[in-house]
Scaffold this motif. Sequence first.
Motif, PDB file in Angstrom:
ATOM      1  N   GLY A  91       0.016   4.572  -1.916  1.00  0.00           N
ATOM      2  CA  GLY A  91      -0.630   5.849  -1.596  1.00  0.00           C
ATOM      3  C   GLY A  91      -0.459   6.220  -0.141  1.00  0.00           C
ATOM      4  O   GLY A  91      -0.208   7.388   0.191  1.00  0.00           O
ATOM      5  N   GLN A  92      -0.587   5.237   0.736  1.00  0.00           N
ATOM      6  CA  GLN A  92      -0.401   5.505   2.161  1.00  0.00           C
ATOM      7  C   GLN A  92       0.996   6.057   2.422  1.00  0.00           C
ATOM      8  O   GLN A  92       1.163   7.013   3.182  1.00  0.00           O
ATOM      9  CB  GLN A  92      -0.605   4.235   2.988  1.00  0.00           C
ATOM     10  CG  GLN A  92      -0.340   4.452   4.466  1.00  0.00           C
ATOM     11  CD  GLN A  92      -0.066   3.178   5.239  1.00  0.00           C
ATOM     12  OE1 GLN A  92      -0.023   2.087   4.687  1.00  0.00           O
ATOM     13  NE2 GLN A  92       0.143   3.314   6.537  1.00  0.00           N
ATOM     14  N   MET A  93       1.995   5.470   1.787  1.00  0.00           N
ATOM     15  CA  MET A  93       3.366   5.913   2.010  1.00  0.00           C
ATOM     16  C   MET A  93       3.627   7.296   1.407  1.00  0.00           C
ATOM     17  O   MET A  93       4.380   8.085   1.971  1.00  0.00           O
ATOM     18  CB  MET A  93       4.365   4.894   1.472  1.00  0.00           C
ATOM     19  CG  MET A  93       4.446   3.630   2.302  1.00  0.00           C
ATOM     20  SD  MET A  93       5.103   3.919   3.984  1.00  0.00           S
ATOM     21  CE  MET A  93       3.618   4.187   4.937  1.00  0.00           C
ATOM     22  N   ALA A  94       2.994   7.589   0.285  1.00  0.00           N
ATOM     23  CA  ALA A  94       3.130   8.939  -0.292  1.00  0.00           C
ATOM     24  C   ALA A  94       2.528   9.969   0.658  1.00  0.00           C
ATOM     25  O   ALA A  94       3.137  11.011   0.941  1.00  0.00           O
ATOM     26  CB  ALA A  94       2.450   9.003  -1.661  1.00  0.00           C
ATOM     27  N   ILE A  95       1.349   9.663   1.185  1.00  0.00           N
ATOM     28  CA  ILE A  95       0.695  10.565   2.129  1.00  0.00           C
ATOM     29  C   ILE A  95       1.536  10.697   3.400  1.00  0.00           C
ATOM     30  O   ILE A  95       1.735  11.807   3.910  1.00  0.00           O
ATOM     31  CB  ILE A  95      -0.732  10.077   2.455  1.00  0.00           C
ATOM     32  CG1 ILE A  95      -1.627  10.241   1.222  1.00  0.00           C
ATOM     33  CG2 ILE A  95      -1.307  10.812   3.657  1.00  0.00           C
ATOM     34  CD1 ILE A  95      -2.958   9.527   1.323  1.00  0.00           C
ATOM     35  N   ALA A  96       2.042   9.576   3.906  1.00  0.00           N
ATOM     36  CA  ALA A  96       2.873   9.613   5.117  1.00  0.00           C
ATOM     37  C   ALA A  96       4.102  10.489   4.904  1.00  0.00           C
ATOM     38  O   ALA A  96       4.476  11.269   5.780  1.00  0.00           O
ATOM     39  CB  ALA A  96       3.303   8.201   5.505  1.00  0.00           C
ATOM     40  N   TYR A  97       4.706  10.369   3.724  1.00  0.00           N
ATOM     41  CA  TYR A  97       5.898  11.177   3.458  1.00  0.00           C
ATOM     42  C   TYR A  97       5.565  12.660   3.484  1.00  0.00           C
ATOM     43  O   TYR A  97       6.234  13.440   4.150  1.00  0.00           O
ATOM     44  CB  TYR A  97       6.553  10.803   2.124  1.00  0.00           C
ATOM     45  CG  TYR A  97       7.774  11.637   1.878  1.00  0.00           C
ATOM     46  CD1 TYR A  97       8.962  11.331   2.538  1.00  0.00           C
ATOM     47  CD2 TYR A  97       7.734  12.765   1.075  1.00  0.00           C
ATOM     48  CE1 TYR A  97      10.089  12.131   2.381  1.00  0.00           C
ATOM     49  CE2 TYR A  97       8.853  13.560   0.911  1.00  0.00           C
ATOM     50  CZ  TYR A  97      10.027  13.242   1.557  1.00  0.00           C
ATOM     51  OH  TYR A  97      11.133  14.038   1.413  1.00  0.00           O
ATOM     52  N   PHE A  98       4.520  13.041   2.762  1.00  0.00           N
ATOM     53  CA  PHE A  98       4.218  14.471   2.664  1.00  0.00           C
ATOM     54  C   PHE A  98       3.604  15.047   3.929  1.00  0.00           C
ATOM     55  O   PHE A  98       3.770  16.235   4.210  1.00  0.00           O
ATOM     56  CB  PHE A  98       3.336  14.751   1.442  1.00  0.00           C
ATOM     57  CG  PHE A  98       4.110  14.630   0.156  1.00  0.00           C
ATOM     58  CD1 PHE A  98       5.078  15.567  -0.176  1.00  0.00           C
ATOM     59  CD2 PHE A  98       3.905  13.574  -0.700  1.00  0.00           C
ATOM     60  CE1 PHE A  98       5.816  15.462  -1.342  1.00  0.00           C
ATOM     61  CE2 PHE A  98       4.637  13.452  -1.876  1.00  0.00           C
ATOM     62  CZ  PHE A  98       5.598  14.396  -2.191  1.00  0.00           C
ATOM     63  N   PHE A 101       9.355   2.386   0.309  1.00  0.00           N
ATOM     64  CA  PHE A 101       8.128   1.583   0.343  1.00  0.00           C
ATOM     65  C   PHE A 101       7.160   2.043  -0.747  1.00  0.00           C
ATOM     66  O   PHE A 101       6.567   1.232  -1.451  1.00  0.00           O
ATOM     67  CB  PHE A 101       7.443   1.671   1.711  1.00  0.00           C
ATOM     68  CG  PHE A 101       8.059   0.822   2.783  1.00  0.00           C
ATOM     69  CD1 PHE A 101       8.315  -0.528   2.587  1.00  0.00           C
ATOM     70  CD2 PHE A 101       8.366   1.364   4.021  1.00  0.00           C
ATOM     71  CE1 PHE A 101       8.864  -1.318   3.590  1.00  0.00           C
ATOM     72  CE2 PHE A 101       8.921   0.588   5.025  1.00  0.00           C
ATOM     73  CZ  PHE A 101       9.168  -0.752   4.808  1.00  0.00           C
ATOM     74  N   CYS A 102       6.980   3.351  -0.874  1.00  0.00           N
ATOM     75  CA  CYS A 102       6.048   3.901  -1.851  1.00  0.00           C
ATOM     76  C   CYS A 102       6.366   3.390  -3.257  1.00  0.00           C
ATOM     77  O   CYS A 102       5.487   2.906  -3.971  1.00  0.00           O
ATOM     78  CB  CYS A 102       6.093   5.430  -1.810  1.00  0.00           C
ATOM     79  SG  CYS A 102       5.005   6.218  -3.004  1.00  0.00           S
ATOM     80  N   PHE A 103       7.617   3.466  -3.648  1.00  0.00           N
ATOM     81  CA  PHE A 103       7.964   3.102  -5.024  1.00  0.00           C
ATOM     82  C   PHE A 103       8.080   1.592  -5.230  1.00  0.00           C
ATOM     83  O   PHE A 103       7.795   1.101  -6.328  1.00  0.00           O
ATOM     84  CB  PHE A 103       9.210   3.852  -5.476  1.00  0.00           C
ATOM     85  CG  PHE A 103       8.877   5.267  -5.862  1.00  0.00           C
ATOM     86  CD1 PHE A 103       8.380   5.559  -7.120  1.00  0.00           C
ATOM     87  CD2 PHE A 103       8.992   6.291  -4.940  1.00  0.00           C
ATOM     88  CE1 PHE A 103       8.027   6.856  -7.469  1.00  0.00           C
ATOM     89  CE2 PHE A 103       8.639   7.597  -5.280  1.00  0.00           C
ATOM     90  CZ  PHE A 103       8.154   7.879  -6.547  1.00  0.00           C
TER      91      PHE A 103
END
Length: 130
Positions: A79-86, A107-109
């Motif tokens: 979740g952190q990486m998804a948020i960081a990406y967006f 990292f997210c996946f």
Amino acid sequence: MKFFDGLARYQPQALAALRIMTALQFMEHGTQKLFNFPVSDHAGTLSGLSLTAGVLEFVGGILLVLGLFTKPVAFLLSGQMAIAYFMAHMPRDFFPVNNGGDAAISFCFIFLYLVFAGPGALALDNRRSA
């Protein structure tokens, strides 16, 4: 394809290698934010968001290397990486190769996969459930 069928017995060890190596790379992002190691051009005071990210990357990375609380930690870090990406990458450009978000997506996946696959071999989680 008998050769590849025989490799299936090493799946727990391969999963452990993926978990450990990904976690070590992830930890490096945390150590760079928190301790400026390895040395970076972006050193300086951390905002609340950067500090939170650094702590999650460092502590989460350690827990994943150890294979401790793997599934919940991997879920949080995914979740952190998804948020960081967006938040940080997507606004720069649509394409990950242009916005520097390749690592965040990977990292997210990988972390999302660990939520479902578990830690593999060489994990403290395996001792806790025994």
